[in-house]
Design a protein around this motif. Structure first.
Motif, mmCIF file in Angstrom:
data_model
loop_
_atom_site.group_PDB
_atom_site.id
_atom_site.type_symbol
_atom_site.label_atom_id
_atom_site.label_comp_id
_atom_site.label_asym_id
_atom_site.label_seq_id
_atom_site.Cartn_x
_atom_site.Cartn_y
_atom_site.Cartn_z
ATOM 1 N N ALA A 176 -35.760 -61.331 -22.525
ATOM 2 C CA ALA A 176 -36.887 -61.627 -23.417
ATOM 3 C C ALA A 176 -36.620 -62.961 -24.098
ATOM 4 O O ALA A 176 -35.515 -63.510 -24.013
ATOM 5 C CB ALA A 176 -37.039 -60.518 -24.453
ATOM 6 N N ALA A 177 -37.620 -63.472 -24.798
ATOM 7 C CA ALA A 177 -37.468 -64.744 -25.516
ATOM 8 C C ALA A 177 -36.337 -64.669 -26.534
ATOM 9 O O ALA A 177 -35.657 -65.662 -26.795
ATOM 10 C CB ALA A 177 -38.779 -65.106 -26.208
ATOM 11 N N GLU A 178 -36.106 -63.477 -27.107
ATOM 12 C CA GLU A 178 -35.070 -63.310 -28.122
ATOM 13 C C GLU A 178 -33.662 -63.279 -27.531
ATOM 14 O O GLU A 178 -32.687 -63.425 -28.254
ATOM 15 C CB GLU A 178 -35.300 -62.002 -28.904
ATOM 16 N N GLY A 179 -33.557 -63.058 -26.252
ATOM 17 C CA GLY A 179 -32.249 -62.989 -25.602
ATOM 18 C C GLY A 179 -32.233 -61.950 -24.500
ATOM 19 O O GLY A 179 -33.276 -61.499 -24.028
ATOM 20 N N ILE A 180 -31.045 -61.583 -24.105
ATOM 21 C CA ILE A 180 -30.855 -60.629 -23.010
ATOM 22 C C ILE A 180 -30.151 -59.398 -23.552
ATOM 23 O O ILE A 180 -29.130 -59.504 -24.225
ATOM 24 C CB ILE A 180 -30.000 -61.245 -21.883
ATOM 25 N N ALA A 181 -30.719 -58.237 -23.239
ATOM 26 C CA ALA A 181 -30.055 -56.975 -23.559
ATOM 27 C C ALA A 181 -29.541 -56.392 -22.251
ATOM 28 O O ALA A 181 -30.281 -56.330 -21.263
ATOM 29 C CB ALA A 181 -31.028 -56.011 -24.226
ATOM 30 N N MET A 182 -28.283 -56.028 -22.239
ATOM 31 C CA MET A 182 -27.691 -55.411 -21.053
ATOM 32 C C MET A 182 -27.222 -54.017 -21.427
ATOM 33 O O MET A 182 -26.518 -53.845 -22.419
ATOM 34 C CB MET A 182 -26.512 -56.241 -20.547
ATOM 35 N N VAL A 183 -27.622 -53.044 -20.620
ATOM 36 C CA VAL A 183 -27.182 -51.677 -20.864
ATOM 37 C C VAL A 183 -26.604 -51.082 -19.583
ATOM 38 O O VAL A 183 -27.040 -51.422 -18.484
ATOM 39 C CB VAL A 183 -28.322 -50.780 -21.407
ATOM 40 N N HIS A 184 -25.597 -50.250 -19.762
ATOM 41 C CA HIS A 184 -25.020 -49.490 -18.663
ATOM 42 C C HIS A 184 -25.580 -48.072 -18.732
ATOM 43 O O HIS A 184 -25.636 -47.484 -19.817
ATOM 44 C CB HIS A 184 -23.502 -49.387 -18.806
ATOM 45 N N VAL A 185 -25.951 -47.526 -17.593
ATOM 46 C CA VAL A 185 -26.411 -46.144 -17.502
ATOM 47 C C VAL A 185 -25.673 -45.500 -16.339
ATOM 48 O O VAL A 185 -25.409 -46.159 -15.329
ATOM 49 C CB VAL A 185 -27.944 -46.080 -17.266
ATOM 50 N N ARG A 186 -25.333 -44.231 -16.494
ATOM 51 C CA ARG A 186 -24.676 -43.532 -15.384
ATOM 52 C C ARG A 186 -25.619 -43.494 -14.191
ATOM 53 O O ARG A 186 -26.768 -43.074 -14.292
ATOM 54 C CB ARG A 186 -24.310 -42.113 -15.796
ATOM 55 N N THR A 187 -25.115 -43.918 -13.061
ATOM 56 C CA THR A 187 -25.916 -43.976 -11.842
ATOM 57 C C THR A 187 -26.432 -42.596 -11.466
ATOM 58 O O THR A 187 -27.574 -42.454 -11.012
ATOM 59 C CB THR A 187 -25.083 -44.590 -10.696
ATOM 60 N N ALA A 188 -25.640 -41.552 -11.679
ATOM 61 C CA ALA A 188 -26.074 -40.194 -11.351
ATOM 62 C C ALA A 188 -27.331 -39.810 -12.136
ATOM 63 O O ALA A 188 -28.214 -39.130 -11.603
ATOM 64 C CB ALA A 188 -24.951 -39.199 -11.619
ATOM 65 N N GLU A 189 -27.435 -40.248 -13.393
ATOM 66 C CA GLU A 189 -28.622 -39.952 -14.195
ATOM 67 C C GLU A 189 -29.846 -40.667 -13.621
ATOM 68 O O GLU A 189 -30.943 -40.097 -13.579
ATOM 69 C CB GLU A 189 -28.410 -40.355 -15.645
ATOM 70 N N LEU A 190 -29.658 -41.911 -13.187
ATOM 71 C CA LEU A 190 -30.771 -42.651 -12.594
ATOM 72 C C LEU A 190 -31.201 -42.025 -11.274
ATOM 73 O O LEU A 190 -32.397 -41.896 -10.993
ATOM 74 C CB LEU A 190 -30.378 -44.115 -12.384
ATOM 75 N N ARG A 191 -30.233 -41.627 -10.463
ATOM 76 C CA ARG A 191 -30.567 -40.967 -9.190
ATOM 77 C C ARG A 191 -31.318 -39.657 -9.422
ATOM 78 O O ARG A 191 -32.287 -39.355 -8.718
ATOM 79 C CB ARG A 191 -29.306 -40.718 -8.367
ATOM 80 N N ARG A 192 -30.890 -38.884 -10.409
ATOM 81 C CA ARG A 192 -31.564 -37.622 -10.726
ATOM 82 C C ARG A 192 -33.021 -37.892 -11.150
ATOM 83 O O ARG A 192 -33.945 -37.209 -10.714
ATOM 84 C CB ARG A 192 -30.805 -36.879 -11.823
ATOM 85 N N PHE A 193 -33.221 -38.913 -11.978
ATOM 86 C CA PHE A 193 -34.568 -39.281 -12.400
ATOM 87 C C PHE A 193 -35.427 -39.687 -11.198
ATOM 88 O O PHE A 193 -36.574 -39.248 -11.059
ATOM 89 C CB PHE A 193 -34.494 -40.426 -13.417
ATOM 90 N N LEU A 194 -34.879 -40.519 -10.329
ATOM 91 C CA LEU A 194 -35.628 -40.963 -9.150
ATOM 92 C C LEU A 194 -35.946 -39.809 -8.201
ATOM 93 O O LEU A 194 -37.015 -39.787 -7.584
ATOM 94 C CB LEU A 194 -34.857 -42.070 -8.423
ATOM 95 N N GLU A 195 -35.046 -38.851 -8.090
ATOM 96 C CA GLU A 195 -35.314 -37.667 -7.259
ATOM 97 C C GLU A 195 -36.496 -36.879 -7.824
ATOM 98 O O GLU A 195 -37.362 -36.410 -7.080
ATOM 99 C CB GLU A 195 -34.078 -36.772 -7.181
ATOM 100 N N ARG A 196 -36.536 -36.734 -9.151
ATOM 101 C CA ARG A 196 -37.644 -36.023 -9.785
ATOM 102 C C ARG A 196 -38.960 -36.773 -9.572
ATOM 103 O O ARG A 196 -39.997 -36.162 -9.316
ATOM 104 C CB ARG A 196 -37.366 -35.842 -11.276
ATOM 105 N N ALA A 197 -38.929 -38.099 -9.673
ATOM 106 C CA ALA A 197 -40.131 -38.902 -9.431
ATOM 107 C C ALA A 197 -40.565 -38.770 -7.977
ATOM 108 O O ALA A 197 -41.761 -38.670 -7.682
ATOM 109 C CB ALA A 197 -39.876 -40.366 -9.791
ATOM 110 N N GLN A 198 -39.609 -38.734 -7.065
ATOM 111 C CA GLN A 198 -39.890 -38.585 -5.631
ATOM 112 C C GLN A 198 -40.563 -37.240 -5.353
ATOM 113 O O GLN A 198 -41.460 -37.151 -4.518
ATOM 114 C CB GLN A 198 -38.591 -38.722 -4.833
#
Length: 138
Positions: free
Chosen positions: A90-112
């Motif tokens: 964003a114009a204010e800067g960059i925010a970087m966050v780490h998220v557990r990949t397993a949580e992202l995969r679980r979310f994507l499976e539910r969306a699928q």
């Protein structure tokens, strides 16, 4: 059948300090916008003191888990075996966050399960979108 899924995740803010702060975040997917996912951070977790949310493509999130993806405001890449880095520019800067990949995969499976990849077009309301685009004149 529900048309929206939400999943809470723990994100870790990457900062110049050695300790990373854990932030609550919510991933959501809505059938009415089948190509997009949303990641929201509550007011106490932001510098502005208001909820901040980012929308980006489900395809970007899927790709970024396994290989660096994105060239715009949102960039995603794997970080080791268990984490994924999401960068929000964003114009204010960059925010970087780490998220557990397993949580992202679980979310994507539910969306699928809700909307299989390739079937997104079946959930678009083109008449409504065209009416909105033309200011209600259709």
């Amino acid at each position: 059948m529900t048309s929206v899924i939400e999943q809470s995740v723990q994100a870790r803010m990457v900062a110049s300090a050695p300790r990373m702060e854990t932030l609550p975040a919510t991933l959501s997917y809505d059938v009415k916008d089948p190509f997009a996912v949303r990641m929201a951070f509550p007011a106490p977790a932001t510098l502005e003191g208001t909820e901040v949310s980012w929308e980006f493509s489900r395809e970007l999130l899927t790709a970024g888990i396994d290989t660096p993806a994105g060239e715009g405001d949102v960039r995603i890449r794997p970080f080791g075996y268990e984490r994924t880095v999401l960068e929000f520019h964003a114009a204010e800067g960059i925010a970087m966050v780490h998220v557990r990949t397993a949580e992202l995969r679980r979310f994507l499976e539910r969306a699928q399960e809700l909307v299989p990849v390739g079937d997104e077009y079946r959930h678009l309301d083109l008449d409504r979108d065209l009416t909105d685009l033309l200011g209600g004149s259709c």
